[in-house]
Design a protein around this motif. Structure first.
Motif, PDB file in Angstrom:
ATOM      1  N   THR A 190     -77.105  82.318  40.818  1.00 51.12           N
ATOM      2  CA  THR A 190     -77.892  82.706  39.649  1.00 51.12           C
ATOM      3  C   THR A 190     -78.266  81.451  38.877  1.00 51.12           C
ATOM      4  N   ASP A 233     -71.542  83.912  42.555  1.00 50.80           N
ATOM      5  CA  ASP A 233     -71.020  85.252  42.302  1.00 50.80           C
ATOM      6  C   ASP A 233     -69.518  85.353  42.545  1.00 50.80           C
ATOM      7  N   CYS A 273     -69.286  77.677  37.865  1.00 50.95           N
ATOM      8  CA  CYS A 273     -70.468  77.454  37.049  1.00 50.95           C
ATOM      9  C   CYS A 273     -70.608  75.967  36.763  1.00 50.95           C
ATOM     10  N   THR A 274     -71.827  75.490  36.732  1.00 54.34           N
ATOM     11  CA  THR A 274     -72.100  74.101  36.371  1.00 54.34           C
ATOM     12  C   THR A 274     -73.414  74.036  35.604  1.00 54.34           C
ATOM     13  N   VAL A 285     -74.708  79.493  38.617  1.00 55.01           N
ATOM     14  CA  VAL A 285     -73.480  80.296  38.656  1.00 55.01           C
ATOM     15  C   VAL A 285     -73.409  80.991  40.009  1.00 55.01           C
ATOM     16  N   ARG A 328     -62.704  83.499  37.161  1.00 55.55           N
ATOM     17  CA  ARG A 328     -63.915  82.912  36.597  1.00 55.55           C
ATOM     18  C   ARG A 328     -64.867  82.479  37.712  1.00 55.55           C
ATOM     19  N   HIS A 329     -66.128  82.808  37.548  1.00 53.60           N
ATOM     20  CA  HIS A 329     -67.119  82.429  38.544  1.00 53.60           C
ATOM     21  C   HIS A 329     -67.419  80.933  38.428  1.00 53.60           C
ATOM     22  N   GLU A 342     -78.596  75.686  34.653  1.00 56.51           N
ATOM     23  CA  GLU A 342     -77.268  76.286  34.808  1.00 56.51           C
ATOM     24  C   GLU A 342     -77.243  77.087  36.103  1.00 56.51           C
TER      25      GLU A 342
END
Length: 310
Positions: free
Chosen positions: A219, A206, A185-186, A204, A182-183, A202
């Motif tokens: 991202t 890579d 993410c917050t 993310v 899983r990448h 958001e």
């Protein structure tokens, strides 16, 4: 079959103790730590009468050496492993020699004694703080040494001519991540006083683990449900160093920064998705005080940013 390998050698000032190490980079694999394997070559005078001790010393310097006046000392030495190498004790547990140790013992003869030390799992990594100079020996941070000396007990450190110390480095390797992991993410949400709705951001990455010299792809997805307007976007990569000897001792340094207005303004009720690439390098913060670096055991080694550690 011919075996080619590198051996690091250092002798005591009187030339009666010679230390051989097969490697100076000790790797922490999270689940286990590589042992410190070596061989000690002793003079005949020590073989007849004398005791040889070995230790793994973790040196923590928290102040500049030029500021040590009036008896002050800004360095603490912790002995993580200590044992009597020669003559061997009866309760010493035997261990299997490595190929390099076996070759050295066969070549050096009966005066050679192999040894093995294990570093505790909770030992810190070798990290120094950049102070603007090229001298890494007296830099603030954590450094490791393998020390071999002659004495009557493990606490006998007064015979400087009959002792030898060689620097080693403890580094931590990140665990192998699965390709489909899983990448990171917050998501953060911002409410505004006297204003309905909220602004959602958001971010993310890579992948989970990066090596030195790799770019970080971030991202961003911004959803503006408020009646405010987003005028610009700023992304930072920061290095955070916790110095536990001080209360709330924390140093933050920006390694890379990107500020853009592309895609802005983001009007109320709209959203935007954007990927930003950043490359954290030492060149961006070279000479800045307080940046954590990998410990250098050789002057020929190029300095690099300290890796993240658990």
């Amino acid at each position: 079959m011919v075996l080619n390998f590198n051996v690091f050698k250092k002798s005591s000032p009187d030339g009666k103790i010679i230390l051989y190490l097969s490697k100076r980079n000790i790797v922490d694999h999270i689940t286990f730590i590589d042992p410190v394997d070596g061989v000690v070559m002793l003079d005949n005078s020590y073989l007849k009468s004398g005791k040889i001790f070995g230790q793994i010393v973790c040196s923590f310097r928290y102040g500049r050496k030029e500021d040590e006046v009036m008896g002050l000392c800004f360095q603490k030495d912790m002995y993580l492993a200590s044992s009597q190498i020669y003559p061997p004790l009866e309760n010493d547990s035997p261990f299997k020699l490595t190929k390099i140790q076996d070759c050295l013992v066969s070549k050096l003869g009966s005066n050679a004694t192999p040894f093995r030390f294990k570093i505790p799992e909770n030992a810190p990594a070798s990290v120094i703080l950049q102070d603007g100079t090229s001298n890494s020996v007296d830099a603030c941070g954590v450094q490791y040494y393998v020390k071999i000396f002659a004495g009557e007990a493990e606490t006998d450190h007064n015979r400087s001519k009959s002792s030898v110390a060689m620097r080693i480095r403890k580094i931590q390797f990140a665990p192998v991540m699965r390709p489909l992991s899983r990448h990171p993410c917050t998501i953060v949400r911002k409410d505004f006083m006297f204003s309905p709705g909220q602004l959602e951001l958001e971010a993310v990455l890579d992948k989970q683990v990066y090596t030195h010299g790799e770019s970080v792809q971030v991202t961003l997805c911004i959803r503006n449900s408020s009646n405010k307007m987003v005028k610009k976007i700023r992304v930072l990569i920061q290095q955070i160093v916790d110095i536990v000897i001080f209360q709330n001792g924390q140093c933050r340094t920006t390694l890379a920064a990107v500020e853009t207005q592309e895609g802005c303004p983001i009007l109320p009720g709209s959203s935007m998705q954007k990927t930003i690439s950043m490359l954290p390098t030492l060149e961006n913060v070279k000479g800045r005080y307080g940046v954590a670096l990998e410990d250098q055991i050789s002057e020929k080694q190029e300095p690099s940013l300290a890796s993240s550690v658990l």
